[in-house]
Design an enzyme around this catalytic site. Structure first.
Site, short mmCIF file in Angstrom:
data_model
loop_
_atom_site.label_atom_id
_atom_site.label_comp_id
_atom_site.label_asym_id
_atom_site.label_seq_id
_atom_site.Cartn_x
_atom_site.Cartn_y
_atom_site.Cartn_z
N GLY A 52 46.13 30.85 35.93
CA GLY A 52 46.46 31.93 36.86
C GLY A 52 45.44 31.97 37.98
CB CYS A 53 44.31 34.78 40.07
SG CYS A 53 43.10 35.14 41.36
CG PHE A 54 40.55 30.48 41.91
CD1 PHE A 54 40.51 31.63 42.67
CD2 PHE A 54 40.73 29.28 42.57
CE1 PHE A 54 40.64 31.62 44.05
CE2 PHE A 54 40.86 29.23 43.96
CZ PHE A 54 40.82 30.41 44.70
#
Length: 175
Positions: free
Chosen positions: A11-13
């Protein structure tokens, strides 16, 4: 000190980075883009889905302090490995679940951990396992994002929950 490197997409880093910056034995976390086809992609290109890259974190860790298995246990706890190209409201191939290995030993161990996770999730795990290719670091403003912007909306409502889950579930691994 003999550091190892592993690259993870979940997902979002910002979410992964915020968690792994708190893990004992992790000495460096860098947000970046990996396993796509564009040379030196930027955030806007990756978000468009046209580069094939995933948002990733590159972890440099000391296996004498924290094992790769422990890092992967954290990974499978803080993201949903059963949703293809999606984590919550973040949708697109750039948000896929992936483990990008740097050595054959890492590939073998990651395959075992994925099999365990697959057993725990009734065969629904979609985490890809590939060698890291075509890595490019994310822009400077993406590095240490949660540490610098904890009150920003996404950080407060999404990232903070993942950090709290780690702190509650893995007290033995907290720095």
């Amino acid at each position: 000190m003999n550091l190892e490197r592993i690259t993870l997409a979940g997902g979002c880093f910002w979410c992964l980075e915020a968690v792994y910056e708190r893990v004992r034995g992790v000495h460096r976390v860098e947000n970046g883009y990996s396993n796509g086809h564009a040379a030196q992609p930027n955030y806007e290109q990756v978000c468009s889905g046209s580069t094939g890259h995933a948002e990733v974190v590159r972890l440099d860790f000391d296996p004498a302090e924290v094992s790769l298995r422990e890092l992967l246990e954290v990974f499978f706890t803080i993201h949903d490995p059963t949703t293809l190209n999606r984590q919550g409201a973040d949708v697109g191939t750039q948000y896929r679940s992936g483990i990008y290995w740097h050595t054959e030993a890492q590939r073998q161990l990651a395959a075992e951990v994925i099999a365990d996770a697959n057993d725990a999730h009734a065969g629904r795990v979609v985490t890809e396992l590939q060698p890291e290719t075509n890595y490019h670091p994310a822009e400077a403003y993406h590095q240490h994002y949660y540490a610098r912007h904890p009150d920003q909306g996404y950080c407060a409502f999404v990232v903070a929950g993942k950090v709290d889950k780690f702190l509650t579930s893995f007290k033995r691994l907290v720095k």
